[in-house]
Design an enzyme around this catalytic site. Structure first.
Site, PDB file in Angstrom:
ATOM      1  N   TYR A  54     -11.007   5.766   2.100  1.00  0.00           N
ATOM      2  CA  TYR A  54     -12.282   5.434   2.867  1.00  0.00           C
ATOM      3  C   TYR A  54     -13.078   6.613   3.092  1.00  0.00           C
ATOM      4  O   TYR A  54     -14.094   6.619   3.893  1.00  0.00           O
ATOM      5  CB  TYR A  54     -11.715   5.032   4.476  1.00  0.00           C
ATOM      6  N   ALA A 102      -4.630  -0.637  -2.679  1.00  0.00           N
ATOM      7  CA  ALA A 102      -3.797   0.030  -1.576  1.00  0.00           C
ATOM      8  C   ALA A 102      -4.975   0.258  -0.447  1.00  0.00           C
ATOM      9  O   ALA A 102      -5.983   0.732  -0.726  1.00  0.00           O
ATOM     10  CB  ALA A 102      -3.394   1.424  -1.817  1.00  0.00           C
ATOM     11  N   LYS A 103      -4.699  -0.127   0.806  1.00  0.00           N
ATOM     12  CA  LYS A 103      -5.400   0.220   2.055  1.00  0.00           C
ATOM     13  C   LYS A 103      -5.021   1.623   2.385  1.00  0.00           C
ATOM     14  O   LYS A 103      -4.284   1.914   3.356  1.00  0.00           O
ATOM     15  CB  LYS A 103      -5.208  -0.845   3.159  1.00  0.00           C
ATOM     16  N   ALA A 104      -5.653   2.465   1.371  1.00  0.00           N
ATOM     17  CA  ALA A 104      -5.197   4.024   1.784  1.00  0.00           C
ATOM     18  C   ALA A 104      -6.463   4.832   2.406  1.00  0.00           C
ATOM     19  O   ALA A 104      -7.539   4.471   2.136  1.00  0.00           O
ATOM     20  CB  ALA A 104      -4.827   4.745   0.529  1.00  0.00           C
ATOM     21  N   SER A 159       0.771  -1.167   0.065  1.00  0.00           N
ATOM     22  CA  SER A 159       0.099   0.171  -0.065  1.00  0.00           C
ATOM     23  C   SER A 159       0.961   1.494  -0.051  1.00  0.00           C
ATOM     24  O   SER A 159       0.631   2.250  -0.684  1.00  0.00           O
ATOM     25  CB  SER A 159      -0.860   0.133   1.215  1.00  0.00           C
TER      26      SER A 159
END
Ligand code: PMP
Length: 292
Positions: free
Chosen positions: A165, A159-161, A64
């Site tokens: 969110y 990506a856990k950006a 990420s």
């Protein structure tokens, strides 16, 4: 200033190689990440003193960060060890683990933060279940989200950006205002995608159906549940699911590190009843992670 108390918990947070008191401020409010969203994170869970799939979570964190152009100044092995050390320091057996990497304070504040320091923290706290036990047993209710998951060429979906969110949090807030627990997000083509922080599964004639994860996070729990289903002889079908097909299913549940396996009882006008397949996979998951 916040008055929730979350900023004043006892214990420590690992920040850039050191364990500092939880309540100590680390970065400045003018850090680049606060303004332009260059930050990534993970969510792991420890069960009985062991972090489930720690290495997989850490590698996703590094991937990420790479996608957002940040170089984490540690090795994956060092971050794994830091997670283990922090868990020990916090004295938890069961905990939620939150590694976070962010673009820090620079010599000025503007859209480019290429020369800003890359900071890393690891915080953990006790977070027994994402949903209340009552909600869990009855199954939660989902309402449609206002926003769709962006197309793969519109946003870095792998990506856990934190920035990705924004639409999840807006959607969850709006769903909650309408009396739902969470929002069901569609993908950019109008297919069922996932909830705001968990993947979704359905049961049709004893088979497990789930959307193809090519525009949203292919969760570690999602992949674990697919493996567990196959091991139990349950057929798994990854396919496009249209909202108008939501009435075809008898059971529905969400998966995620925080959500674990959460039964769903309703999506807008459609009703589901947690039954054999959900319970079987929920128990298999608890057994695998060592949840007691
Ligand atoms: N989708 C989103 C948007 C999420 O935030 C999460 C939680 N990380 C998931 C799916 C599930 O991922 P995992 O099973 O790896 O926790």
């Amino acid at each position: 200033m916040s008055a929730t108390g979350f900023e004043n918990k006892p214990g420590h947070i690992w920040v850039n190689g050191k364990l500092i008191p939880w309540s100590e401020n680390y970065d400045h409010i003018l850090a680049h990440a606060m303004h332009y969203g260059i930050s990534v994170f993970e969510g792991d869970r420890a069960y009985n003193g062991k972090i489930f799939k720690l290495e997989e979570h850490t590698s996703r964190l590094f991937n990420s960060a790479k996608i957002l152009g940040m170089k984490i100044p540690y090795s994956e092995a060092e971050i794994n060890q830091a997670c283990i050390d922090t868990l020990e320091k916090q004295g938890f057996q069961n905990a939620y683990v939150r590694p976070f990497v962010w673009s820090g304070i620079g010599t000025e504040l503007s859209i480019t933060g290429a020369n800003n320091p890359v900071n890393t923290l690891i915080a953990m706290w006790e977070w027994p279940s994402y949903y209340s036990p009552d909600e869990l047993m009855q199954g939660i209710k989902l309402g449609y989200a206002k926003y769709r998951r962006p197309a793969p060429k519109t946003a870095p979906f792998e990506a856990k950006a934190a920035g990705l969110y924004v639409i999840c949090t807006i959607s969850k807030h709006e769903a909650e205002k309408r009396g739902f627990s969470d929002a069901l997000m569609l993908d950019y083509q109008g297919n069922v995608a996932e909830a705001t922080s968990a993947n979704i599964f359905f049961v049709q004639n004893g088979e497990l159906h789930t959307p193809i994860a090519d525009s949203f996070l292919n969760g570690i729990t999602r992949r674990t549940i697919i493996d567990l289903a196959k091991q139990s002889g349950i057929k798994v079908v990854e396919r496009r699911i249209k909202p108008e097909q939501l009435g075809d299913f008898s059971e529905c549940f969400l998966t995620g590190t925080a959500a674990e396996v959460t039964p769903v009882s309703q999506i807008e006008e459609h009703r589901y009843k947690p039954a054999n397949v959900t319970l079987k996979l929920m128990n298999a998951y608890y057994e695998l992670v060592g949840k007691t």
